[in-house]
Design a protein around this motif. Sequence first.
Motif, PDB file in Angstrom:
ATOM      1  N   PRO A  15       0.836  -1.209   0.000  1.00  0.00           N
ATOM      2  CA  PRO A  15       0.000   0.000   0.000  1.00  0.00           C
ATOM      3  C   PRO A  15       0.862   1.247   0.000  1.00  0.00           C
ATOM      4  CG  PRO A  15       0.043  -0.992   2.164  1.00  0.00           C
ATOM      5  CD  PRO A  15       0.739  -1.946   1.263  1.00  0.00           C
ATOM      6  N   CYS A  16       0.187   2.385  -0.341  1.00  0.00           N
ATOM      7  CA  CYS A  16       0.932   3.641  -0.363  1.00  0.00           C
ATOM      8  C   CYS A  16       1.394   4.004   1.047  1.00  0.00           C
ATOM      9  CB  CYS A  16       0.053   4.759  -0.924  1.00  0.00           C
ATOM     10  SG  CYS A  16      -0.335   4.534  -2.673  1.00  0.00           S
ATOM     11  N   ARG A  17       0.509   3.971   1.972  1.00  0.00           N
ATOM     12  CA  ARG A  17       0.856   4.220   3.359  1.00  0.00           C
ATOM     13  C   ARG A  17      -0.164   3.493   4.220  1.00  0.00           C
ATOM     14  NH1 ARG A  17       5.946   5.507   4.491  1.00  0.00           N
ATOM     15  NH2 ARG A  17       6.669   7.310   3.322  1.00  0.00           N
ATOM     16  N   GLY A  18       0.283   2.669   5.099  1.00  0.00           N
ATOM     17  CA  GLY A  18      -0.621   1.973   6.007  1.00  0.00           C
ATOM     18  C   GLY A  18      -1.344   0.837   5.346  1.00  0.00           C
ATOM     19  N   GLY A  19      -2.008   0.040   6.160  1.00  0.00           N
ATOM     20  CA  GLY A  19      -2.788  -1.082   5.635  1.00  0.00           C
ATOM     21  C   GLY A  19      -1.923  -2.280   5.333  1.00  0.00           C
ATOM     22  N   THR A  20      -2.538  -3.422   5.227  1.00  0.00           N
ATOM     23  CA  THR A  20      -1.804  -4.642   4.887  1.00  0.00           C
ATOM     24  C   THR A  20      -1.788  -4.792   3.384  1.00  0.00           C
ATOM     25  OG1 THR A  20      -3.831  -5.922   5.030  1.00  0.00           O
ATOM     26  CG2 THR A  20      -2.503  -5.751   7.026  1.00  0.00           C
ATOM     27  N   ARG A  21      -0.877  -5.600   2.890  1.00  0.00           N
ATOM     28  CA  ARG A  21      -0.720  -5.824   1.457  1.00  0.00           C
ATOM     29  C   ARG A  21      -1.706  -6.891   1.006  1.00  0.00           C
ATOM     30  NH1 ARG A  21       4.961  -7.693   0.086  1.00  0.00           N
ATOM     31  NH2 ARG A  21       5.398  -5.585   0.845  1.00  0.00           N
ATOM     32  N   PRO A  22      -2.660  -6.549   0.149  1.00  0.00           N
ATOM     33  CA  PRO A  22      -3.615  -7.567  -0.322  1.00  0.00           C
ATOM     34  C   PRO A  22      -2.914  -8.579  -1.207  1.00  0.00           C
ATOM     35  CG  PRO A  22      -3.895  -5.529  -1.548  1.00  0.00           C
ATOM     36  CD  PRO A  22      -2.895  -5.233  -0.459  1.00  0.00           C
ATOM     37  N   ALA A  23      -3.340  -9.842  -1.088  1.00  0.00           N
ATOM     38  CA  ALA A  23      -2.714 -10.916  -1.870  1.00  0.00           C
ATOM     39  C   ALA A  23      -3.258 -10.900  -3.285  1.00  0.00           C
ATOM     40  CB  ALA A  23      -3.005 -12.260  -1.212  1.00  0.00           C
ATOM     41  N   PRO A 219     -15.309  24.177  -4.977  1.00  0.00           N
ATOM     42  CA  PRO A 219     -14.578  22.924  -5.199  1.00  0.00           C
ATOM     43  C   PRO A 219     -13.075  23.044  -4.955  1.00  0.00           C
ATOM     44  CG  PRO A 219     -15.219  23.897  -7.302  1.00  0.00           C
ATOM     45  CD  PRO A 219     -15.910  24.697  -6.235  1.00  0.00           C
ATOM     46  N   VAL A 220     -12.480  24.187  -5.268  1.00  0.00           N
ATOM     47  CA  VAL A 220     -11.034  24.332  -5.088  1.00  0.00           C
ATOM     48  C   VAL A 220     -10.667  24.181  -3.625  1.00  0.00           C
ATOM     49  CG1 VAL A 220      -9.079  25.890  -5.356  1.00  0.00           C
ATOM     50  CG2 VAL A 220     -10.812  25.759  -7.156  1.00  0.00           C
ATOM     51  N   THR A 221     -11.442  24.829  -2.726  1.00  0.00           N
ATOM     52  CA  THR A 221     -11.175  24.723  -1.278  1.00  0.00           C
ATOM     53  C   THR A 221     -11.360  23.290  -0.818  1.00  0.00           C
ATOM     54  OG1 THR A 221     -11.903  27.007  -0.962  1.00  0.00           O
ATOM     55  CG2 THR A 221     -11.861  25.591   0.991  1.00  0.00           C
ATOM     56  N   ASN A 222     -12.421  22.657  -1.301  1.00  0.00           N
ATOM     57  CA  ASN A 222     -12.678  21.272  -0.902  1.00  0.00           C
ATOM     58  C   ASN A 222     -11.523  20.349  -1.314  1.00  0.00           C
ATOM     59  OD1 ASN A 222     -15.150  22.252  -0.049  1.00  0.00           O
ATOM     60  ND2 ASN A 222     -16.252  21.557  -1.886  1.00  0.00           N
ATOM     61  N   LEU A 223     -11.086  20.513  -2.562  1.00  0.00           N
ATOM     62  CA  LEU A 223     -10.017  19.642  -3.070  1.00  0.00           C
ATOM     63  C   LEU A 223      -8.724  19.885  -2.309  1.00  0.00           C
ATOM     64  CD1 LEU A 223     -10.782  19.949  -6.910  1.00  0.00           C
ATOM     65  CD2 LEU A 223     -10.978  17.869  -5.547  1.00  0.00           C
ATOM     66  N   ASN A 224      -8.323  21.120  -2.156  1.00  0.00           N
ATOM     67  CA  ASN A 224      -7.066  21.411  -1.457  1.00  0.00           C
ATOM     68  C   ASN A 224      -7.107  20.920  -0.011  1.00  0.00           C
ATOM     69  OD1 ASN A 224      -5.598  22.587  -3.540  1.00  0.00           O
ATOM     70  ND2 ASN A 224      -6.597  24.578  -3.251  1.00  0.00           N
ATOM     71  N   ASN A 225      -8.283  21.033   0.644  1.00  0.00           N
ATOM     72  CA  ASN A 225      -8.421  20.563   2.020  1.00  0.00           C
ATOM     73  C   ASN A 225      -8.173  19.054   2.097  1.00  0.00           C
ATOM     74  OD1 ASN A 225      -9.382  20.957   4.913  1.00  0.00           O
ATOM     75  ND2 ASN A 225     -10.876  19.445   4.196  1.00  0.00           N
ATOM     76  N   ALA A 226      -8.791  18.298   1.162  1.00  0.00           N
ATOM     77  CA  ALA A 226      -8.606  16.848   1.171  1.00  0.00           C
ATOM     78  C   ALA A 226      -7.166  16.485   0.878  1.00  0.00           C
ATOM     79  CB  ALA A 226      -9.551  16.208   0.152  1.00  0.00           C
ATOM     80  N   PHE A 227      -6.547  17.173  -0.110  1.00  0.00           N
ATOM     81  CA  PHE A 227      -5.176  16.851  -0.487  1.00  0.00           C
ATOM     82  C   PHE A 227      -4.216  17.120   0.668  1.00  0.00           C
ATOM     83  CE2 PHE A 227      -6.340  17.930  -5.170  1.00  0.00           C
ATOM     84  CZ  PHE A 227      -7.078  16.764  -5.244  1.00  0.00           C
ATOM     85  N   ASP A 235      -0.197  10.324   5.136  1.00  0.00           N
ATOM     86  CA  ASP A 235       1.043  10.028   4.407  1.00  0.00           C
ATOM     87  C   ASP A 235       0.762   9.637   2.947  1.00  0.00           C
ATOM     88  OD1 ASP A 235       3.738  10.029   4.200  1.00  0.00           O
ATOM     89  OD2 ASP A 235       4.007   7.956   4.855  1.00  0.00           O
ATOM     90  N   ILE A 236      -0.272  10.243   2.352  1.00  0.00           N
ATOM     91  CA  ILE A 236      -0.584  10.060   0.933  1.00  0.00           C
ATOM     92  C   ILE A 236      -0.117  11.309   0.207  1.00  0.00           C
ATOM     93  CG2 ILE A 236      -2.407   9.756  -0.794  1.00  0.00           C
ATOM     94  CD1 ILE A 236      -4.052   8.329   1.325  1.00  0.00           C
ATOM     95  N   PRO A 237       0.896  11.252  -0.617  1.00  0.00           N
ATOM     96  CA  PRO A 237       1.436  12.457  -1.264  1.00  0.00           C
ATOM     97  C   PRO A 237       0.405  13.090  -2.176  1.00  0.00           C
ATOM     98  CG  PRO A 237       2.329  10.508  -2.299  1.00  0.00           C
ATOM     99  CD  PRO A 237       1.587  10.032  -1.088  1.00  0.00           C
ATOM    100  N   LYS A 238       0.562  14.398  -2.352  1.00  0.00           N
ATOM    101  CA  LYS A 238      -0.344  15.142  -3.217  1.00  0.00           C
ATOM    102  C   LYS A 238      -0.044  14.779  -4.668  1.00  0.00           C
ATOM    103  CE  LYS A 238      -1.955  19.825  -4.302  1.00  0.00           C
ATOM    104  NZ  LYS A 238      -1.788  21.260  -4.043  1.00  0.00           N
ATOM    105  N   HIS A 265      -5.830   1.630  -0.047  1.00  0.00           N
ATOM    106  CA  HIS A 265      -4.781   0.883   0.644  1.00  0.00           C
ATOM    107  C   HIS A 265      -4.462   1.485   2.008  1.00  0.00           C
ATOM    108  CE1 HIS A 265      -3.971  -1.769  -2.688  1.00  0.00           C
ATOM    109  NE2 HIS A 265      -3.900  -0.735  -3.526  1.00  0.00           N
ATOM    110  N   ALA A 266      -4.613   2.818   2.149  1.00  0.00           N
ATOM    111  CA  ALA A 266      -4.315   3.449   3.447  1.00  0.00           C
ATOM    112  C   ALA A 266      -5.354   3.087   4.498  1.00  0.00           C
ATOM    113  CB  ALA A 266      -4.258   4.972   3.271  1.00  0.00           C
ATOM    114  N   PHE A 267      -6.609   2.989   4.073  1.00  0.00           N
ATOM    115  CA  PHE A 267      -7.679   2.743   5.043  1.00  0.00           C
ATOM    116  C   PHE A 267      -7.989   1.263   5.218  1.00  0.00           C
ATOM    117  CE2 PHE A 267      -9.223   7.140   3.713  1.00  0.00           C
ATOM    118  CZ  PHE A 267      -8.607   7.748   4.802  1.00  0.00           C
ATOM    119  N   SER A 268      -7.405   0.394   4.396  1.00  0.00           N
ATOM    120  CA  SER A 268      -7.730  -1.030   4.500  1.00  0.00           C
ATOM    121  C   SER A 268      -7.300  -1.595   5.841  1.00  0.00           C
ATOM    122  CB  SER A 268      -7.064  -1.805   3.363  1.00  0.00           C
ATOM    123  OG  SER A 268      -5.655  -1.677   3.449  1.00  0.00           O
ATOM    124  N   GLY A 269      -6.158  -1.096   6.382  1.00  0.00           N
ATOM    125  CA  GLY A 269      -5.698  -1.576   7.692  1.00  0.00           C
ATOM    126  C   GLY A 269      -6.526  -1.019   8.815  1.00  0.00           C
ATOM    127  N   ALA A 270      -6.974   0.243   8.665  1.00  0.00           N
ATOM    128  CA  ALA A 270      -7.764   0.862   9.742  1.00  0.00           C
ATOM    129  C   ALA A 270      -9.103   0.180   9.912  1.00  0.00           C
ATOM    130  CB  ALA A 270      -7.966   2.345   9.442  1.00  0.00           C
TER     131      ALA A 270
END
Length: 911
Positions: A15-23, A219-227, A235-238, A265-270
């Motif tokens: 995964p990119c950050r966090g989570g287990t590696r799916p087979a 939308p610009v504010t929403n997108l930048n906030n999420a990024f 730990d997901i790069p922009k 992949h980041a949230f799969s472990g959570a």
Amino acid sequence: PRFSPRRSPGRGFPPCRGGTRPALGAAGGLAGARQRPWGRAKPVGPCQNPWGRTFTAWCNSHLRKAGTQIENIDEDFRDGLKLMLLLEVISGERLPKPERGKMRVHKINNVNKALDFIASKGVKLVSIGAEEIVDGNAKMTLGMIWTIILRFAIQDISVEETSAKEGLLLWCQRKTAPYKNVNVQNFHISWKDGLAFNALIHRHRPELIEYDKLRKDDPVTNLNNAFEVAEKYLDIPKMLDAEDIVGTLRPDEKAIMTYVSCFYHAFSGAQKLSFFLSPSFRRPSSLFLSVPGLHLLFPDPFRALLEWIRRTIPWLEDRSPQKTIQEMQQKLEDFRDYRRVHKPPKVQEKCQLEINFNTLQTKLRLSNRPAFMPSEGRMVSDINNGWQHLEQAEKGYEEWLLNEIRRLERLDHLAEKFRQKASIHEAWTEGKEAMLKQKDYESATLSDIKALIRKHEAFESDLAAHQDRVEQIAAIAQELNELDYYDSPSVNARCQKICDQWDVLGSLTHSRREALEKTEKQLETIDELHLEYAKRAAPFNNWMESAMEDLQDMFIVHTIEEIEGLIAAHDQFKSTLPDADKEREAILGIQREAQRIADFNSIKLGGNNPYTSVTPQIINSKWERVQQLVPKRDHALLDEQSKQQSNEHLRRQFASQANIVGPWIQTKMEEIGRISIEMNGTLEDQLNHLKQYEQSIVDYKPNIDLLEQQHQLIQEALIFDNKHTNYTMEHIRVGWEQLLTTIARTINEVENQILTRDAKGISQEQMQEFRASFNHFDKDHGGALGPEEFKACLISLGYDVENDRQGDAEFNRIMSLVDPNGSGIVTFQAFIDFMSRETTDTDTADQVIASFKVLAGDKNYITAEELRRELPPEQAEYCIARMAPYRGPDAAPGALDYKSFSTALYGESDL
């Protein structure tokens, strides 16, 4: 070149950050995500394509686990090194050892190794080749990265029996379903307002997003906030740009899929902690141990990771140099194994620890439970500090390794250069001593000696050119000694051997040149004699060949003069034979002199004269042949002379007889013509005269037969011409046949004239008048009148046939009477018939019928006996021959119809 991909099961995707590696299951293509063939379009730079920024960030999110990154996606993958490293990180597998050369072929080979690895995972690469990647083709490079993303980041996503793209879309729909203004139906316009990104984060980490304060019209504010939140806390790069997404009508699907897959992949472990943090939890210690990943929060995993960091740092700080590049390469290989094999699991372990720790703290806080506090020395900050020290030591270790390898590469390069130059020199010198010692010039010709001298001069030039290489070899050996190369003794021994051999080659070269020049002078005298021999032997040989050809040439002659000319030419040829024999002896003397000189100087003459193929044996053999052919030619010419003399006698014999017969026939023809034209005496006198001529002609037949016999002899002798006469046998035959035909035709014409005269009562004077008129207008004396001549004759006789309409009609009527067949001529007999009809009364036919009736005894027919009894014999026979049989009812055997005969005689019929 591309090879057929090797099929093998996948290892999975980190995964990119966090989570287990799916087979991953067995590779067999991308389930749910159709690959797109990448055409060979004009390269597009990463800054011009939204994929470039997204794919670059995605690659760096994995490459940084190996302590590196890329800046320009279409440039940094050209040598294939970072491309192979990226595949090792995301797959957890080890690729073949890359090639470190800087040449294009090395880069292509590295990229091919990466493409082969991708193909081995069941991915079909469409129109993507190593050459395009090495050449920096941005579109091909982006297509390759997209293929990697599909295979390792999206293919194995599975949600409710859907996978890949459809599975990821279904996962997004399930996670964002409770949120207003969010309706995820695709991976482009559904994400344009930014609310879907924020909903995903809020669903898993609600403390990071105040979702209720977000507005759909911003939308610009929403997108930048999420990024920003994803980069800072997850730990997901922009990977995307808010302005680009808002500013385009349809955001790029591939870029958004890549970015969203990182959330998955980041949230799969959570997700696996949800049960552990539920209100029904009663035994935290046992449940912690039962949840995968939570054991990292306990002291043993912390201690193991810190112990690994402390144990690895001294290894990375070790700077002990090695003597050989192989040992340093082994250190570099160990370092690469550390980066590819040992460090990536630790990076994953560290990443998972941080994610689980933060997630646990958040869930504890949301569940109004006290925060989890690790013991002293087991904090996440302790791990981060040790990790920072580890990366610093790693960076310095890599730089030291590279510098040491460069230093050893210099020594290794010099040693390899020495070996290459020494090998090239040794290969060049191989066989040179044996070549210089051979005695091939002792049995060589002058041309061979000159060729050997030129070859030796070329060798001397080559030897001088190799002097620089020997000096370079010695200089490299000296430099290796100064740099204390570990294998200097073997280098020195090899260098000394090369120098010693060089001195030997120089001495042998000088000795061979002296021997070659001495032999050259000895052979020049012999060569001059050979050249003189060739100059005189060639024309003499040609003369003998021409003489033999002439002596054997078949000759065909037809006259005595021709054969006498050949005999004279042959006598002239025989007179030249003594001089030819003297020339032959002189030529052979030259060859004997050359052989004497060679024997005196012990020179081995190899083969024949180099300037000619005519040997003394050939000259003598052809001379003997000429001597044999001369008497044969004498006999042949004498035989032919005798034959031509006999033929000449036959010609003269035939000509003598033909010159008599030919004029005689011509004279008779002319006499017969005069008799038929001239009007000497009566018709009976002319007839008797003609019959006498006919008898004289018949009596002349033996002369013709004699001429035929002589002609037969000429034909048997194959004589085709005769200059003694202009008459041929064919001319004689034709003239003789014409003579016989003419006398017979003339006699018949006179007999017909007599019958016509007697039958129609024409007097002798009238006949002479008719003949005089006919002959007058018969200008060519051919015995017939043409139409114009006949018209002139009619006009002279008083007929109105002038050139007018009435005259032409009358003339045409007359012509139809005298020339009923349309032959275009009027014979004398037809002329007489016409004139007799014109001069006789119209009742003459009735009078003749009455006369015949009296002779027949008043019968309607008459018999042949009655005609012979009452008429002269000639007239009787004439009538019998022309009267038709009588067909009346009173007819008797042999009855003749005198009525039809009389009517035809005085009517328009031609008897």
